[in-house]
Motif scaffolding. Structure first.
Motif, short mmCIF file in Angstrom:
data_model
loop_
_atom_site.label_atom_id
_atom_site.label_comp_id
_atom_site.label_asym_id
_atom_site.label_seq_id
_atom_site.Cartn_x
_atom_site.Cartn_y
_atom_site.Cartn_z
N THR A 59 27.72 44.65 7.64
CA THR A 59 28.82 44.33 8.54
C THR A 59 28.57 44.92 9.93
O THR A 59 27.87 45.92 10.07
CB THR A 59 30.15 44.87 7.99
N LYS A 60 29.13 44.28 10.94
CA LYS A 60 28.86 44.67 12.32
C LYS A 60 29.51 45.99 12.72
O LYS A 60 29.21 46.50 13.80
CB LYS A 60 29.29 43.55 13.27
N ASN A 61 30.37 46.54 11.88
CA ASN A 61 30.93 47.86 12.19
C ASN A 61 30.08 48.98 11.61
O ASN A 61 30.45 50.15 11.68
CB ASN A 61 32.37 47.97 11.70
N ASP A 101 24.29 35.57 11.57
CA ASP A 101 25.74 35.73 11.66
C ASP A 101 26.38 34.55 10.94
O ASP A 101 25.85 33.43 10.98
CB ASP A 101 26.18 35.76 13.12
N LEU A 113 21.42 48.62 10.14
CA LEU A 113 20.83 47.29 10.33
C LEU A 113 19.31 47.38 10.22
O LEU A 113 18.67 46.57 9.54
CB LEU A 113 21.22 46.70 11.68
N TYR A 159 20.72 43.22 19.47
CA TYR A 159 19.87 43.20 18.27
C TYR A 159 18.42 43.37 18.67
O TYR A 159 17.66 44.13 18.06
CB TYR A 159 19.98 41.86 17.53
N PHE A 191 24.39 39.43 8.83
CA PHE A 191 24.94 40.50 9.68
C PHE A 191 26.18 39.94 10.35
O PHE A 191 26.09 39.12 11.25
CB PHE A 191 23.90 40.92 10.71
N THR A 192 27.36 40.35 9.88
CA THR A 192 28.59 39.67 10.25
C THR A 192 29.76 40.63 10.39
O THR A 192 29.71 41.77 9.90
CB THR A 192 28.93 38.62 9.17
N MET A 193 30.82 40.16 11.03
CA MET A 193 32.04 40.96 11.18
C MET A 193 32.88 40.93 9.91
O MET A 193 33.76 41.77 9.73
CB MET A 193 32.87 40.41 12.34
N ASP A 246 22.92 34.13 16.23
CA ASP A 246 24.27 34.61 16.58
C ASP A 246 24.69 33.85 17.83
O ASP A 246 23.88 33.65 18.74
CB ASP A 246 24.26 36.11 16.84
N VAL A 266 25.25 39.91 22.11
CA VAL A 266 24.99 40.50 20.79
C VAL A 266 23.52 40.35 20.43
O VAL A 266 22.88 41.28 19.95
CB VAL A 266 25.89 39.84 19.73
#
Length: 228
Positions: free
Chosen positions: A127-129, A78, A135, A38, A105-107, A29, A34
């Motif tokens: 997703t990161k939200n 990411d 995760l 993690y 693992f992404t937005m 990432d 970030v």
């Protein structure tokens, strides 16, 4: 493969008291804060350890391919990475290191991108939200060979024109959406300008668009993510 480190692992991947084998994880990432988050989250688990971190796609590729086979059990990746980008690196890694698990693992919550990652050989997509616990659960599922995919992927049954593009064409499409010209794309993907220009022509033909403005309209209409 059950995701356990094999071969001659470093100290982090050996048996630790009663916790059993610790799985060595790599993080890719471009944001240091970030990655630190993690690391803290994953290392709360007694059987997980973060053994490597990367801020750029090419650095991650080189680092992982120069590591002893089995030393890293899973990569948390990411997609918005400097350089060739996460999706392109995922494809390269699957060809070079087929045993490595890769959890995206992404937005980006685009079903199209999820499908591309699945087809490229990813071991799941989060997703990161999402809640932090998801995760950790997805990492464990990927290590066990049970990929976790968002419900949006299964719900995306309609086939749009861009979903019929080849992997290379979709890769070029993403750079075109981000505003890169043929020369920049050729340099980033290590291709000749002629190859990229031909690919651009095919993309436009398949999508039925003729200009950069039409391309942006198409991207917005179909929710295509911009990966810088």
């Amino acid at each position: 493969m059950n995701g356990h480190a094999a071969g001659a692992p470093p100290a982090e991947a050996t048996c630790v008291s009663d916790a059993g084998v610790r799985h060595a994880i790599a993080l890719a990432d471009d944001h240091a804060v970030v990655r630190a988050g993690y690391r803290r989250l994953l290392e709360l688990e007694p059987d997980l350890t973060v053994a490597a971190e990367y801020a750029e796609a090419e650095a991650a590729y080189l680092g992982l391919t120069q590591t002893a086979p089995g030393e890293i059990a899973l990569l948390v990746l990411d997609l918005s990475m400097p350089g060739c980008g996460g999706l392109a690196m995922l494809r390269r890694l699957r060809r070079r290191l087929p045993a490595l698990k890769v959890l995206v693992f992404t937005m980006h919550d685009s079903p199209t991108l999820m499908a591309r990652c699945r087809d490229a050989g990813a071991s799941g997509y989060v997703t990161k939200n999402s809640e932090p616990s998801l995760l950790v659960a997805a990492v464990r599922a990927a290590l066990a060979g049970n990929p976790v995919w968002p419900a949006a992927l299964a719900a995306n049954d309609r086939v749009a024109p861009h979903e019929r593009l080849s992997a290379r064409e979709f890769e070029v499409l993403q750079f075109l959406i981000a505003g890169h010209d043929v020369g920049q794309i050729a340099h980033t993907l290590h291709l000749s300008p002629k190859t990229v220009a031909n690919c651009q022509t095919l993309v436009r033909q398949k999508l039925g668009i003729g200009t950069a403005v039409e391309l942006l309209r198409y991207a917005r209409a179909h929710g295509l993510p911009v990966l810088d």
